[in-house]
Design a protein around this motif. Structure first.
Motif, PDB file in Angstrom:
ATOM      1  N   LYS A  89       0.867  -1.176   0.053  1.00 42.11           N
ATOM      2  CA  LYS A  89      -0.034   0.023  -0.091  1.00 42.11           C
ATOM      3  C   LYS A  89       0.854   1.199  -0.039  1.00 42.11           C
ATOM      4  N   ILE A  90       1.818   1.184   0.735  1.00 41.51           N
ATOM      5  CA  ILE A  90       2.833   2.388   1.055  1.00 41.51           C
ATOM      6  C   ILE A  90       3.460   2.689  -0.409  1.00 41.51           C
ATOM      7  N   SER A  91       4.031   1.556  -1.077  1.00 41.57           N
ATOM      8  CA  SER A  91       4.769   1.591  -2.058  1.00 41.57           C
ATOM      9  C   SER A  91       3.885   2.121  -3.469  1.00 41.57           C
ATOM     10  N   THR A  92       2.545   1.694  -3.277  1.00 42.07           N
ATOM     11  CA  THR A  92       1.582   2.075  -4.270  1.00 42.07           C
ATOM     12  C   THR A  92       1.406   3.584  -4.317  1.00 42.07           C
ATOM     13  N   ILE A  93       1.007   4.133  -3.048  1.00 40.80           N
ATOM     14  CA  ILE A  93       0.518   5.519  -3.231  1.00 40.80           C
ATOM     15  C   ILE A  93       1.946   6.452  -3.295  1.00 40.80           C
ATOM     16  N   ILE A  94       3.278   5.837  -2.841  1.00 41.40           N
ATOM     17  CA  ILE A  94       4.341   6.556  -3.284  1.00 41.40           C
ATOM     18  C   ILE A  94       4.673   6.746  -4.808  1.00 41.40           C
ATOM     19  N   GLY A  95       4.357   5.582  -5.422  1.00 43.38           N
ATOM     20  CA  GLY A  95       4.317   5.560  -6.997  1.00 43.38           C
ATOM     21  C   GLY A  95       3.381   6.385  -7.460  1.00 43.38           C
ATOM     22  N   ARG A  96       1.985   6.525  -6.824  1.00 42.27           N
ATOM     23  CA  ARG A  96       1.293   7.397  -7.626  1.00 42.27           C
ATOM     24  C   ARG A  96       1.507   8.727  -7.314  1.00 42.27           C
ATOM     25  N   LEU A  97       1.847   9.145  -6.200  1.00 44.47           N
ATOM     26  CA  LEU A  97       2.184  10.540  -5.900  1.00 44.47           C
ATOM     27  C   LEU A  97       3.556  11.145  -7.059  1.00 44.47           C
ATOM     28  N   ASP A  98       4.509  10.030  -7.009  1.00 41.03           N
ATOM     29  CA  ASP A  98       5.617  10.329  -7.923  1.00 41.03           C
ATOM     30  C   ASP A  98       5.186  10.419  -9.460  1.00 41.03           C
ATOM     31  N   GLY A  99       4.330   9.374  -9.797  1.00 38.65           N
ATOM     32  CA  GLY A  99       3.727   9.591 -11.207  1.00 38.65           C
ATOM     33  C   GLY A  99       3.155  10.707 -11.517  1.00 38.65           C
ATOM     34  N   LEU A 100       2.167  11.273 -10.798  1.00 42.21           N
ATOM     35  CA  LEU A 100       1.421  12.506 -10.906  1.00 42.21           C
ATOM     36  C   LEU A 100       2.158  13.833 -10.752  1.00 42.21           C
ATOM     37  N   TYR A 101       3.323  13.762  -9.977  1.00 38.10           N
ATOM     38  CA  TYR A 101       3.912  14.888  -9.554  1.00 38.10           C
ATOM     39  C   TYR A 101       5.433  15.123  -9.953  1.00 38.10           C
ATOM     40  N   GLY A 102       5.963  13.802 -10.315  1.00 32.56           N
ATOM     41  CA  GLY A 102       7.323  13.830 -10.610  1.00 32.56           C
ATOM     42  C   GLY A 102       8.366  14.293  -9.740  1.00 32.56           C
ATOM     43  N   LEU A 103       8.011  13.666  -8.418  1.00 31.77           N
ATOM     44  CA  LEU A 103       8.768  14.022  -7.123  1.00 31.77           C
ATOM     45  C   LEU A 103      10.022  13.320  -7.171  1.00 31.77           C
ATOM     46  N   GLU A 104       9.977  12.166  -7.645  1.00 29.00           N
ATOM     47  CA  GLU A 104      11.504  11.465  -7.534  1.00 29.00           C
ATOM     48  C   GLU A 104      12.573  12.175  -8.542  1.00 29.00           C
ATOM     49  N   ASP A 105      12.031  12.566  -9.558  1.00 28.81           N
ATOM     50  CA  ASP A 105      12.896  13.408 -10.506  1.00 28.81           C
ATOM     51  C   ASP A 105      13.301  14.666  -9.793  1.00 28.81           C
ATOM     52  N   GLU A 106      12.384  15.371  -9.164  1.00 31.63           N
ATOM     53  CA  GLU A 106      12.781  16.597  -8.606  1.00 31.63           C
ATOM     54  C   GLU A 106      13.828  16.259  -7.523  1.00 31.63           C
ATOM     55  N   VAL A 107      13.687  15.159  -6.733  1.00 28.71           N
ATOM     56  CA  VAL A 107      14.701  15.089  -5.449  1.00 28.71           C
ATOM     57  C   VAL A 107      16.079  14.777  -6.154  1.00 28.71           C
ATOM     58  N   LYS A 108      15.873  13.823  -7.321  1.00 25.68           N
ATOM     59  CA  LYS A 108      17.369  13.468  -7.938  1.00 25.68           C
ATOM     60  C   LYS A 108      17.930  14.754  -8.551  1.00 25.68           C
ATOM     61  N   GLN A 109      17.055  15.399  -9.228  1.00 24.36           N
ATOM     62  CA  GLN A 109      17.599  16.997  -9.837  1.00 24.36           C
ATOM     63  C   GLN A 109      18.106  17.743  -8.782  1.00 24.36           C
ATOM     64  N   ASN A 110      17.598  17.868  -7.641  1.00 23.41           N
ATOM     65  CA  ASN A 110      18.115  18.778  -6.447  1.00 23.41           C
ATOM     66  C   ASN A 110      19.477  18.042  -6.128  1.00 23.41           C
ATOM     67  N   GLY A 111      19.802  16.860  -5.936  1.00 29.89           N
ATOM     68  CA  GLY A 111      20.905  16.337  -5.650  1.00 29.89           C
ATOM     69  C   GLY A 111      21.776  16.491  -6.515  1.00 29.89           C
ATOM     70  N   LEU A 112      21.605  16.229  -7.677  1.00 28.72           N
ATOM     71  CA  LEU A 112      22.559  16.439  -8.932  1.00 28.72           C
ATOM     72  C   LEU A 112      22.895  17.815  -8.976  1.00 28.72           C
ATOM     73  N   THR A 113      22.047  18.763  -8.890  1.00 31.42           N
ATOM     74  CA  THR A 113      22.456  20.108  -9.094  1.00 31.42           C
ATOM     75  C   THR A 113      23.320  20.531  -7.821  1.00 31.42           C
ATOM     76  N   PHE A 114      23.144  20.190  -6.622  1.00 31.79           N
ATOM     77  CA  PHE A 114      24.143  20.331  -5.584  1.00 31.79           C
ATOM     78  C   PHE A 114      25.358  19.660  -5.732  1.00 31.79           C
ATOM     79  N   ILE A 115      25.614  18.470  -6.483  1.00 29.53           N
ATOM     80  CA  ILE A 115      26.768  17.665  -6.837  1.00 29.53           C
ATOM     81  C   ILE A 115      27.346  18.683  -7.903  1.00 29.53           C
ATOM     82  N   GLN A 116      26.740  19.229  -8.720  1.00 24.68           N
ATOM     83  CA  GLN A 116      27.422  19.873  -9.924  1.00 24.68           C
ATOM     84  C   GLN A 116      27.911  21.094  -9.350  1.00 24.68           C
ATOM     85  N   ASN A 117      27.199  21.936  -8.668  1.00 25.92           N
ATOM     86  CA  ASN A 117      27.730  23.078  -7.928  1.00 25.92           C
ATOM     87  C   ASN A 117      28.898  22.822  -7.076  1.00 25.92           C
ATOM     88  N   GLN A 118      28.862  21.751  -6.292  1.00 22.15           N
ATOM     89  CA  GLN A 118      30.136  21.646  -5.539  1.00 22.15           C
ATOM     90  C   GLN A 118      31.191  21.258  -6.384  1.00 22.15           C
TER      91      GLN A 118
END
Length: 187
Positions: A83-112
């Motif tokens: 159930k938890i995995s399913t709702i996490i997947g649904r939220l990510d699918g609707l709002y692209g949250l995982e991409d945002e988290v990865k992008q923020n981390g990647l931006t930090f690494i690039q800036n560093q």
């Protein structure tokens, strides 16, 4: 419905944290819910309709079983993870949250990385300048002493601020003025 990206991301990360806490539970398919785990997860899930377009969260709520003779409920691990995995997947699918988290981390690494490259470039330019200026000054002069001390200090600097701090500290120790530093280093 109030679409707040901050609130959506908060719920998403809370659920990921809950799921992460469940990944190491391998002893059997259920456990006693002595600490109100199901209530906590359900409270998080019930906030989803308040800030997203997902209105029916009933399928994602954690069900508990009552065991006679026991004061607490039992939570079944497999359905809970699902159930938890399913709702996490649904939220990510609707709002692209995982991409945002990865992008923020990647931006930090690039800036560093970019900052480290700039520091290395400054250090190399300073080393080159020091080596070209040292022969122009006799041993024991303020200028030569400054250049030698700065040359020795450069390998231990970590960022632009520490470079400038070292320059000022060494200038103070050797008694060089700002004008003399500018002339020596070509600033």
């Amino acid at each position: 419905m109030h679409n707040s990206n901050k609130e959506i991301k908060s719920i998403y990360l809370e659920l990921k944290g809950v799921l992460h806490s469940l990944k190491d539970i391998t002893s059997g398919s259920s456990w006693f819910d002595d600490n109100g785990f199901a209530i906590q997860v359900n409270d998080i899930v019930k906030r989803i309709p308040l800030c997203t377009e997902i209105n029916d969260v009933q399928p994602y709520l954690i069900n508990v079983e009552y065991l006679e003779g026991r004061k607490t409920n039992i939570v079944n691990i497999i359905p809970t993870r699902t159930k938890i995995s399913t709702i996490i997947g649904r939220l990510d699918g609707l709002y692209g949250l995982e991409d945002e988290v990865k992008q923020n981390g990647l931006t930090f690494i690039q800036n560093q990385h970019q900052s480290q490259n700039q520091t290395i470039s400054i250090v190399l330019n300073l080393q080159e300048k020091i080596l070209s200026e040292m022969p122009k000054y006799l041993e024991g002069t303020k200028e030569r002493s400054f250049l030698e001390k700065l040359k020795d200090k450069l390998p231990s600097v970590t960022d632009s601020l520490s470079i400038f701090s070292s320059i000022l500290t060494i200038a103070n120790e050797t008694g060089l003025s700002i004008d003399a530093i500018q002339k020596l280093l070509g600033l």
